[in-house]
Scaffold this active site. Structure first.
Site, mmCIF file in Angstrom:
data_model
loop_
_atom_site.group_PDB
_atom_site.id
_atom_site.type_symbol
_atom_site.label_atom_id
_atom_site.label_comp_id
_atom_site.label_asym_id
_atom_site.label_seq_id
_atom_site.Cartn_x
_atom_site.Cartn_y
_atom_site.Cartn_z
ATOM 1 N N ASN A 149 18.090 -31.845 -58.040
ATOM 2 C CA ASN A 149 17.933 -32.995 -57.161
ATOM 3 C C ASN A 149 17.900 -32.628 -55.685
ATOM 4 O OD1 ASN A 149 18.442 -35.963 -56.228
ATOM 5 N ND2 ASN A 149 20.193 -34.810 -55.424
ATOM 6 N N TYR A 189 5.656 -31.564 -47.521
ATOM 7 C CA TYR A 189 6.631 -32.116 -48.471
ATOM 8 C C TYR A 189 5.947 -32.360 -49.808
ATOM 9 C CZ TYR A 189 9.825 -35.417 -50.702
ATOM 10 O OH TYR A 189 10.655 -36.044 -51.596
ATOM 11 N N ALA A 196 3.303 -30.959 -50.971
ATOM 12 C CA ALA A 196 2.921 -29.688 -51.593
ATOM 13 C C ALA A 196 4.089 -29.084 -52.368
ATOM 14 C CB ALA A 196 2.430 -28.712 -50.531
ATOM 15 N N LYS A 256 6.467 -30.749 -53.765
ATOM 16 C CA LYS A 256 6.696 -31.586 -54.940
ATOM 17 C C LYS A 256 5.558 -31.478 -55.944
ATOM 18 C CE LYS A 256 10.681 -33.208 -53.597
ATOM 19 N NZ LYS A 256 11.924 -32.884 -54.328
#
Length: 282
Positions: A82, A147, A149, A151
Site C-alpha cells: 500500500n 505517478y 507510470a 502504477k
C-alpha cells in the site's frame, strides 16, 4: 486468525485496511516510518496490531523486516503493498532524479516485498499478494505521467505475477482506487519544480484539481477497505478491483478509447503481414 502484512499503516487506505482486518479478528503487521506512528498503530488492537519500522526503498531492510515478521508472528497470509507517494507535473518539468525516486517507492519497494514474500508463499503453496495501484495506472491523465507510470508498471507486475504463481496456489489482486477522502493529496503529493507556463491549461490542472477536492473526494477509505477485505475473502478473488465511481468512469472511458483506436487502425495493423514462407522442394 489470518496474518496480514500491510505497508504504510500510519494513515489513509493502509490504516483503513489494517483496521478492517483487525475488526475481523485477524493479526496485522503494519509498517510505519516513526515511533509515534508505531505506538498509535499498536494501540488499535494490543496483541494483534504490530508495528514495524520500514522504509520500503531500503531493499536490505525489506528482507530483514519480512523474515522477522514471520519469525515473530508466524507465516503471512496476505502481503498488502500500500505504501506510496504521489507526484504531479508535466513530463518536461519532471527531473529524472524525481522520476527515479518515485519508482523506488511505488514500484521497486513493492517488488522487493514481493520477492521477500514469495519463498515462504511458494513453500506453503498459499498466500495472497495485494498491490494498491490506482485508476491512474489504467487511465492516463495529463500532469500525472510519472505517478501513473509507476502504477501502470505495478499493474503489469501484478498481472504478470498472477500468471507465474497461479499454479503454485498463490493469488494476486491489483486494487485500483479513484479519489479517496484521505490526506494523501496533502501529505504525499510532491510536484515538479520549476514549472513551465505553457502547461498551465494541461499538466498543472492535475495538482489544482487534486488539492481543490481535498476533503471532498468521492471515495470513503473505510468503505474501500471493507470492499477489499470482502473481495479477498471470495472463493475466486479478482485480479483487478476498481474502487469508486470515478475509477469506474475513467477506466471505462480509457478502455473504450483504446478499443476505438485498435478498430480504427486495424487495416494498417494487419497490413504488415509477411508473405508466406516458401516451402522447400523435397
Amino acid at each position: 486468525m489470518l496474518n496480514w502484512f500491510v505497508t504504510g499503516v500510519s494513515s489513509g487506505l493502509g490504516r483503513a485496511i489494517a483496521k478492517a482486518a483487525l475488526a475481523g479478528g485477524d493479526q496485522v503487521i503494519g509498517t510505519v516510518r516513526c515511533q509515534a506512528d508505531a505506538e498509535a498503530f499498536t494501540a488499535l488492537a494490543p496483541g494483534r496490531a504490530h508495528a514495524m519500522k520500514l522504509d520500503v526503498t531500503d531493499e536490505a531492510a525489506v528482507g530483514v523486516v519480512w523474515r522477522t515478521a514471520e519469525q515473530l508472528f508466524g507465516p503471512m497470509d496476505y502481503l498488502v503493498n500500500n505504501a506510496g507517494r504521489g507526484f504531479t507535473g508535466a513530463i518536461e518539468e519532471t527531473s529524472l532524479e524525481d522520476a527515479r525516486a518515485l519508482f523506488e517507492v511505488n514500484l521497486f519497494g513493492p517488488m522487493a516485498l514481493i520477492k521477500s514474500a514469495l519463498p515462504s508463499f511458494r513453500a506453503r503453496r498459499s498466500g495472497h499478494i495485494v498491490n494498491v495501484t490506482s485508476v491512474s495506472g489504467l487511465a492516463a491523465w495529463h500532469g500525472t505521467a510519472l505517478y501513473g507510470a509507476t502504477k501502470f508498471a505495478l499493474e503489469c507486475l501484478g498481472r504478470t505475477l498472477a500468471q507465474e504463481v497461479a499454479p503454485l496456489g498463490i493469488k494476486v489482486t491489483n486494487v485500483a482506487p479513484g479519489g479517496l477522502r484521505t490526506a494523501f493529496s496533502a501529505e504525499r503529493l510532491a510536484g515538479a519544480e520549476p514549472t513551465i507556463a505553457d502547461y498551465a491549461e494541461t499538466a498543472h490542472l492535475a495538482r489544482a484539481t487534486l488539492q481543490g477536492h481535498l476533503g471532498a473526494e468521492p471515495g470513503d477509505p473505510d468503505r474501500a477497505a471493507a470492499a477489499i477485505v470482502s473481495a479477498l475473502a471470495a472463493p475466486e478473488p479478482p485480479l483487478l478491483l476498481l474502487l469508486g465511481d470515478d475509477a469506474l468512469k475513467y477506466a471505462t472511458a480509457e478502455f473504450a478509447m483504446l478499443e476505438g483506436e485498435i478498430v480504427r487502425w486495424q487495416d494498417l495493423t494487419l497490413a504488415i503481414a509477411a508473405e508466406p514462407a516458401a516451402v522447400a522442394a523435397e
